[in-house]
Design an enzyme around this catalytic site. Structure first.
Site, PDB file in Angstrom:
ATOM      1  N   ASN A 146     -69.230 -17.997  43.269  1.00  0.00           N
ATOM      2  CA  ASN A 146     -68.356 -16.945  42.547  1.00  0.00           C
ATOM      3  C   ASN A 146     -67.423 -16.212  43.612  1.00  0.00           C
ATOM      4  O   ASN A 146     -66.665 -15.335  43.324  1.00  0.00           O
ATOM      5  CB  ASN A 146     -68.976 -15.874  41.381  1.00  0.00           C
ATOM      6  CG  ASN A 146     -69.521 -16.656  40.494  1.00  0.00           C
ATOM      7  OD1 ASN A 146     -69.042 -17.685  39.962  1.00  0.00           O
ATOM      8  ND2 ASN A 146     -70.342 -16.198  39.999  1.00  0.00           N
ATOM      9  N   LYS A 192     -72.638 -14.499  43.543  1.00  0.00           N
ATOM     10  CA  LYS A 192     -73.331 -15.433  44.318  1.00  0.00           C
ATOM     11  C   LYS A 192     -72.094 -16.244  44.766  1.00  0.00           C
ATOM     12  O   LYS A 192     -70.932 -16.175  44.639  1.00  0.00           O
ATOM     13  CB  LYS A 192     -73.974 -16.685  43.333  1.00  0.00           C
ATOM     14  CG  LYS A 192     -73.373 -17.214  42.237  1.00  0.00           C
ATOM     15  CD  LYS A 192     -74.299 -18.103  41.207  1.00  0.00           C
ATOM     16  CE  LYS A 192     -73.459 -18.402  39.880  1.00  0.00           C
ATOM     17  NZ  LYS A 192     -74.136 -18.990  39.078  1.00  0.00           N
TER      18      LYS A 192
END
Ligand SMILES: Cc1ccnnc1
Length: 293
Positions: free
Chosen positions: A144, A141
């Site tokens: 990250n 996502k």
């Protein structure tokens, strides 16, 4: 890597918090012997099996094992040392200062397709490397994905806390990432696979080019319903200026049947993913050379 039981604070100076998650706090630190800067990720150890605080040692060991296997790649965060101070396992990681891709998008609402495609190219190189080692990240996502520095498109994938080595034998089903990015097979507790990451890449691409999220509902359950129904549109309100190539790239990833979803390797040859510019290619070569030395 063995976990050193040397006192971490005797070898490193610890400074400000630079990130935190459910079970971990990340602080900037300096190695006394070399004056080099790193990111110290303190992961709380679970003391009692029934407790909800902290993580069991085998879960922490999985993240260390995955990082050890992957980390000599210019788009994956590298691991320098590991300490165990009794209450925490401390991962000493490469320090990345450019901030999250997530913040970069929020400042800009949406990115130009050239910029989005260049970021995606970098993310796909890292995901390709993981998948070629049979490792799935399973929590991809924008939070990250870190930028090496503000104005560069060089990125590093972080937080392999949910990542697994995907072997046909071991059917991983007990997993739930972040609702907005999870694939239908996760919602349905079907076996996970490398393709699960590619679904998340489709969601990330949708967000980067439009500024809106394809499946996000008013509740987690509504989001899960939208995901399992693959219920999304290229709303003209957000996609009026988006190229057909970008939409085609997204369509080939947001596919329910994992066997029909584009793989990381295939996505690198999709015409929307521009070949690297000469300058990016050179920057990548230099970064990789530094990693290898
Ligand atoms: C948050 C973070 C993690 C790893 N490296 N740098 C920064």
């Amino acid at each position: 890597i063995e976990y050193s039981t040397e006192p971490f604070e005797s070898l490193y100076e610890v400074y400000e918090d630079i990130g935190s998650g459910q079970f971990a706090v990340v602080r900037r630190c300096v190695e006394k012997a070399t004056r080099s800067e790193y990111a110290a990720k303190y992961i709380r150890k679970r003391r009692v099996a029934s407790s909800r605080r902290g993580l069991p040692l085998e879960v922490i060991a999985r993240e260390v094992h995955v990082l050890q296997k992957l980390h000599k790649h210019q788009n994956i965060i590298s691991l320098h040392q590991v300490f165990d101070n009794g209450q925490h396992v401390i991962l000493v990681l490469e320090l990345v200062r450019g901030g999250e891709l997530f913040e970069h998008i929020s400042e800009r609402e949406r990115l130009s397709e050239e910029e989005a495609s260049a970021f995606l190219h970098q993310i796909l190189l890292g995901v390709c490397h993981m998948h070629s080692n049979d490792i799935a990240h399973l929590d991809l996502k924008p939070e990250n994905v870190l930028l090496l520095s503000k104005n560069r498109q060089h990125i590093k994938l972080i937080d392999f806390g949910l990542s697994r080595v995907i072997t046909d034998a071991e059917e991983v089903r007990d997993l739930m990432g972040t609702a907005e990015f999870v694939a239908p097979e996760i919602v349905n507790y079907e076996p996970l696979c490398l393709a699960t990451d590619m679904w998340a890449i489709g969601v990330i691409t949708y967000i980067l080019v439009s500024g809106s999220s394809p499946f996000l509902g008013d509740s987690q359950q509504e989001t899960f319903n939208n995901v399992t129904a693959v219920d999304y549109t290229f709303d003209t309100q957000y996609f009026s200026g988006t190229s057909d190539l970008a939409k085609d790239f997204i369509c080939r990833l947001l596919v329910k049947d994992v066997r029909k979803r584009m793989t990381a390797k295939e996505s690198l040859s999709h015409p929307w993913i521009q070949p690297e510019s000469e300058e990016q290619e050179e920057e990548r070569r230099d970064a990789q050379t530094n990693m290898d030395n």
